[in-house]
Every structure is written in C-alpha cells, then in structure tokens.
Design a protein around this motif. Structure first.
Motif, short mmCIF file in Angstrom:
data_model
loop_
_atom_site.label_atom_id
_atom_site.label_comp_id
_atom_site.label_asym_id
_atom_site.label_seq_id
_atom_site.Cartn_x
_atom_site.Cartn_y
_atom_site.Cartn_z
N ILE A 146 0.86 -1.18 0.00
CA ILE A 146 0.00 0.00 0.00
C ILE A 146 0.89 1.22 0.00
CG2 ILE A 146 -2.10 0.91 1.03
CD1 ILE A 146 -2.17 -2.03 0.41
N MET A 147 1.60 1.45 -1.08
CA MET A 147 2.60 2.51 -1.13
C MET A 147 2.11 3.71 -1.88
SD MET A 147 2.69 0.77 -3.97
CE MET A 147 3.14 0.83 -5.70
N ALA A 148 0.81 3.80 -2.17
CA ALA A 148 0.32 4.92 -2.96
C ALA A 148 0.59 6.25 -2.27
CB ALA A 148 -1.17 4.76 -3.21
N GLY A 149 0.36 6.31 -0.94
CA GLY A 149 0.62 7.56 -0.23
C GLY A 149 2.09 7.93 -0.27
N GLY A 150 2.95 6.94 -0.04
CA GLY A 150 4.38 7.19 -0.10
C GLY A 150 4.83 7.58 -1.49
N LEU A 151 4.21 6.98 -2.50
CA LEU A 151 4.52 7.34 -3.88
C LEU A 151 4.18 8.80 -4.14
CD1 LEU A 151 5.25 6.67 -6.80
CD2 LEU A 151 2.91 5.84 -7.10
N ALA A 152 3.02 9.24 -3.63
CA ALA A 152 2.63 10.63 -3.85
C ALA A 152 3.62 11.59 -3.21
CB ALA A 152 1.23 10.86 -3.28
N ILE A 153 4.14 11.21 -2.01
CA ILE A 153 5.11 12.08 -1.35
C ILE A 153 6.39 12.17 -2.16
CG2 ILE A 153 6.49 12.37 0.74
CD1 ILE A 153 4.40 10.80 2.24
N SER A 154 6.89 11.00 -2.57
CA SER A 154 8.20 10.99 -3.22
C SER A 154 8.17 11.54 -4.63
CB SER A 154 8.74 9.55 -3.25
OG SER A 154 7.86 8.72 -3.97
N VAL A 175 -9.49 22.96 -0.98
CA VAL A 175 -8.18 23.63 -0.89
C VAL A 175 -7.58 23.40 0.49
CG1 VAL A 175 -7.03 25.87 -0.81
CG2 VAL A 175 -8.63 25.36 -2.66
N LEU A 176 -8.37 23.59 1.55
CA LEU A 176 -7.89 23.33 2.91
C LEU A 176 -7.46 21.88 3.07
CD1 LEU A 176 -10.42 25.28 5.19
CD2 LEU A 176 -8.07 25.92 4.60
N LEU A 177 -8.27 20.97 2.53
CA LEU A 177 -7.96 19.55 2.66
C LEU A 177 -6.65 19.20 1.97
CD1 LEU A 177 -8.59 16.59 3.28
CD2 LEU A 177 -10.08 16.56 1.26
N PHE A 178 -6.48 19.66 0.72
CA PHE A 178 -5.27 19.31 -0.02
C PHE A 178 -4.03 19.91 0.63
CE2 PHE A 178 -8.08 19.19 -4.08
CZ PHE A 178 -8.57 17.96 -3.70
N ILE A 179 -4.13 21.17 1.07
CA ILE A 179 -2.98 21.81 1.74
C ILE A 179 -2.63 21.07 3.02
CG2 ILE A 179 -2.28 23.87 3.00
CD1 ILE A 179 -3.73 25.53 0.89
N GLY A 180 -3.64 20.80 3.85
CA GLY A 180 -3.38 20.15 5.13
C GLY A 180 -2.87 18.72 4.97
N PHE A 181 -3.48 17.97 4.05
CA PHE A 181 -3.06 16.58 3.83
C PHE A 181 -1.63 16.54 3.29
CE2 PHE A 181 -4.44 12.34 1.67
CZ PHE A 181 -3.73 11.64 2.63
N GLY A 182 -1.34 17.39 2.31
CA GLY A 182 0.00 17.41 1.73
C GLY A 182 1.06 17.86 2.73
N ALA A 183 0.78 18.91 3.49
CA ALA A 183 1.75 19.39 4.48
C ALA A 183 1.98 18.35 5.57
CB ALA A 183 1.27 20.71 5.08
N TRP A 184 0.91 17.64 5.95
CA TRP A 184 1.06 16.57 6.95
C TRP A 184 1.93 15.44 6.41
CZ3 TRP A 184 -0.98 11.47 6.76
CH2 TRP A 184 -0.80 10.74 7.94
N LEU A 185 1.71 15.04 5.14
CA LEU A 185 2.53 13.99 4.54
C LEU A 185 3.99 14.41 4.48
CD1 LEU A 185 0.21 12.80 1.61
CD2 LEU A 185 0.80 11.52 3.65
N LEU A 186 4.24 15.67 4.10
CA LEU A 186 5.62 16.16 4.03
C LEU A 186 6.28 16.19 5.41
CD1 LEU A 186 5.35 19.11 1.49
CD2 LEU A 186 6.55 16.95 1.15
N SER A 187 5.48 16.41 6.45
CA SER A 187 6.05 16.51 7.80
C SER A 187 6.37 15.15 8.40
CB SER A 187 5.07 17.25 8.72
OG SER A 187 3.93 16.46 9.01
#
Length: 432
Positions: A11-19, A403-415
C-alpha cells in the motif's frame, strides 16, 4: 498466520505521492499522453497515458490512467494507475498499485503489487508480495513470497526460493517452493513440489496427482483432504477444525453508517468540527502542528499538489486494506472502523490546512519565532471562519474546503519523518 505489517509495502500509494514531487529530479512530466524514450535522470510523471522506453539511468515514479514501461531501469520503479504493464529489467525494487497489473520484467530487488488483477512473470531477485482479487504468478522468485487474494495461482514453471505464505478464497499452487509453506483459505489445490513442511488451514483441501512434499503435511479443516494417487510426503497429519474462511461471509457484514449533519454539509457543522480537531491537535501535539505549518510555508505549491494526489489515491488504499482485512475473521471487524475513522481524519487534514494558512498569514517572522498557542488558535479560527462564510456559496464553499484539505493533507505527509528541529528559544515562544 499472515504478517500483515510486512504487506504494508503493497500500500505505497501515499508514499509514492510524497516521493513523486517532494524530491529533487530533473525529468518531471505532467501531461495527458506522454512518451519517454530514455533518460539519464529519474523519470517522474503524472498523466493520462504514459509510455516509457529505452535506458533509464535512475528511478521511475508516476501516477497515470494507463502506464506502459518497457525499459532497462538502473533504479527502482514505483507506479500507480488503472492499467500498468511493465517489462524490461529493473535494477532495484518494483512497486505497483492499481487496477490491472502485469509485470514481465526481471527485477533485481523486491517486487510488491496491490491491485485488482495481477499477473507476474520474469525473475525476481528478492521477495515477492502480491495482494489482489486475482493473483497469477509465473515467476522465478529468489526470496520468500507472500500472496493474498480471492483467487491465487502459481504456475508449474514458477519457483520460490524461500518460504511462502498464502491467503485466498481459492488457491492453486504448482511449481516448486523451497521453504516452508503456510496456506489459509477456502479451497486449496496442491500439485507442485514442496521441499519443506506444508501447513494448511482451509475448508476444502485437494492434493492432486504428482504432488511431492518432502517435509510434513499438516491439514486443519472441517473435512479430510482429498489425496490423489501418485502423491508423496514425508509425513501427514490431519486435525478436524470447524474452519470458515472469512471471505465467504462478507455479505453478512453490515457496512452501513448513518450520519446526518444537523446543519448541512457547509453550515456550522463541518467548520466547527474542523476547528475543534485543529484545536485538539494544537493542544495535544503542538510540535507536530508547527511542523505541518513549516512544511507548507517551505513548499506551499508542492503541499497542495501532494495533498491532491494523496486524496485521489486514498480509494486505492481503502479498497486494498479492505481486501487484506477481509480475508481474516478478526480483520472483518476492523473494516467498518477504518472507513469511519477515514472521514474524521479528512476533517483533521482540513484543520491542518487552516493551521498552515493561519501561520503564513499571522506569522510574518518565521525565522525568528513561531506562533504561541493562543495566536495559533486565533489564526486557525479566523481561517475557519472565512471558510464557514464562503460555505454560504455552495460551489465556492466546496472549492475552499478542498483547498484546505489538499494543503493540510499534503503538508502533513511532508512533515512525516521530518526532524522537528525547534530550538529552545523557539520552544519557549511556543509556550502558553
């Protein structure tokens, strides 16, 4: 029996999106129909239909509706899409997630698959992990194999050099397996060569003609296995067990969840829930929320884009986890919990988005100080209040929420995994 923690690589889809877009690379492509013929750098793409050929001196990472790779890749390959066909050679690991997956490549490292239908051939130098509705293996695997699905089949030409763990509604194992084999399922058919012990827990077991088991055969089932003439095994033990494979009882599980928002989708309920969850996060994990805000400030566009990709891939994650959990009786009980928790987590990500935007708007000197708790809550409240006001316009409210969801989800993944290097001076400023 099955170590599902080791399956998390599927289940690496989330990790793939980060990288994909967080790292540095020079060959990044976004487009509807893209053909790439060779590259001296990593290939990273997002598109509708992708075709990669030639020599790739680096990694391949991408998300697309249709992906075809016929290349010699020195690095790893990580792909997510509707239809994926991979051939050629891969110098490191191969990770695929999607609907219809086919791998005809020779992989030097591990190979991990999660999808609807999986067909694997070619040589695999490491481990093989595969989970899908339909799994067909015609491969030479140097390491261990872990397979799960509604239908699982290994061909007569297949070879597994290590142990094998298999879970499936209907399982057909041929070929040769060198290590210990553990099988759990509804209907099991063996017709291969097994050079170690074989343990089976199933409803029905059929040992077909020509099967050879060098070690011990142990069967737990509600009925004795059917053993054809012309089979051989070191020893044999049968134990009665009223076993009922969980996948056959999915229709008896109620997944209905009744939820009625008292004031409508974009009334006061969702903004209130977003602010409440954000406030709790600030209270319970102030360092974590500060890290989310910093990651958004450092990469605002990337945060939103990664959040969009991660949200788009979340159905793949949920469906794959549902398949993995549903093949055990205990796991079935966790499925409704997972689906219920998913939605509050999305609200929390919207809260992270409000925290990040509030920090950017109210903290004008981020290199010298961070917002204290009071200002963090105030800035978050202002952003959520604007969101609630925009909610009076249905389309604008929905867009603002995403917009709030995408920003928050992405920033959380990056953190995730980032070192929270808050100096003592900044930590004192963050105190209430």
């Amino acid at each position: 029996m099955m170590d599902f923690n080791s399956m998390k690589k599927w289940i690496m889809a989330g990790g793939l999106a980060i990288s994909m877009f967080a790292g540095s690379a020079t060959a990044q492509v976004i487009g509807g129909d893209v053909a790439i013929d060779g590259s001296n750098d990593d290939v990273i793409f997002l598109g509708g239909e992708i075709d990669v050929r030639g020599q790739i001196n680096g990694d391949i990472k991408g998300v697309a509706g249709s992906i075809r790779v016929n290349a010699d890749v020195t690095g790893s390959v990580q792909l997510a899409g509707g239809e994926i066909d991979v051939a050629g050679t891969i110098g490191e690991d191969l990770d695929l997630a999607g609907g219809d997956l086919q791998s005809r490549s020779n992989v030097s490292g591990d190979a991990n698959f999660a999808g609807g239908d999986i067909e694997v051939s070619g040589a695999i130098g490491g481990m093989l992990n595969a989970a899908a509705g339909n799994v067909e293996i015609d491969s030479q695997v140097a390491g261990a194999a872990k397979l799960a699905g509604g239908y699982v089949e290994t061909s007569r030409a297949s070879r597994v050099g290590g142990t094998a763990e298999v879970v499936g509604g209907e399982v057909h194992l041929a070929g040769e397996i060198s290590g210990r084999v553990e099988i759990e399922g509804g209907e099991i058919h063996l017709s291969g060569v097994f050079l170690d012990d074989v343990d089976i827990t199933a409803e029905e077991v059929y040992i077909l003609e020509g099967t050879r088991i060098v070690g011990a055969l142990t069967v737990q089932s509600g009925q004795e296995p059917v053993i054809a003439d012309g089979t051989s095994f070191g020893s044999y033990e049968y134990e009665y067990s009223d076993f009922n494979f969980g996948a056959k009882d999915w229709e008896n599980v109620d997944f209905d969840v009744d939820f009625n928002a008292p004031t409508g989708i974009f009334g006061l309920f969702i903004p209130g829930a977003v602010f409440l969850l954000a406030a709790l996060a600030c209270l319970v994990a102030p360092g974590g929320t500060a890290s989310v805000a910093r990651r958004f400030r450092e990469r605002p566009v990337v945060s939103g884009f990664i959040g969009f990709i991660g949200f788009a891939l979340s159905p793949i994650f949920l469906i794959t986890m549902t398949v993995l959990l549903a093949i055990t009786v205990v796991g079935i009980l966790l499925i409704p919990i997972m689906w219920i928790v998913f939605w509050p987590f999305m609200l929390l990500c919207m809260g992270f988005g409000a925290v990040a935007i509030g920090d950017m708007a109210f903290n004008r000197r981020p290199d010298e100080k961070t917002l204290n708790l009071g200002m963090r809550l105030l800035s978050t409240f202002v952003v959520v209040a604007v969101f609630a006001a925009l909610g009076a316009v249905p389309v604008l409210g929905v867009l603002t929420g995403f917009v709030l969801l995408f920003i928050g989800f992405g920033a959380w993944l990056l953190s995730l995994g980032k070192r929270r290097d808050v100096t003592p001076a900044l930590a004192s400023d963050a105190a209430v």
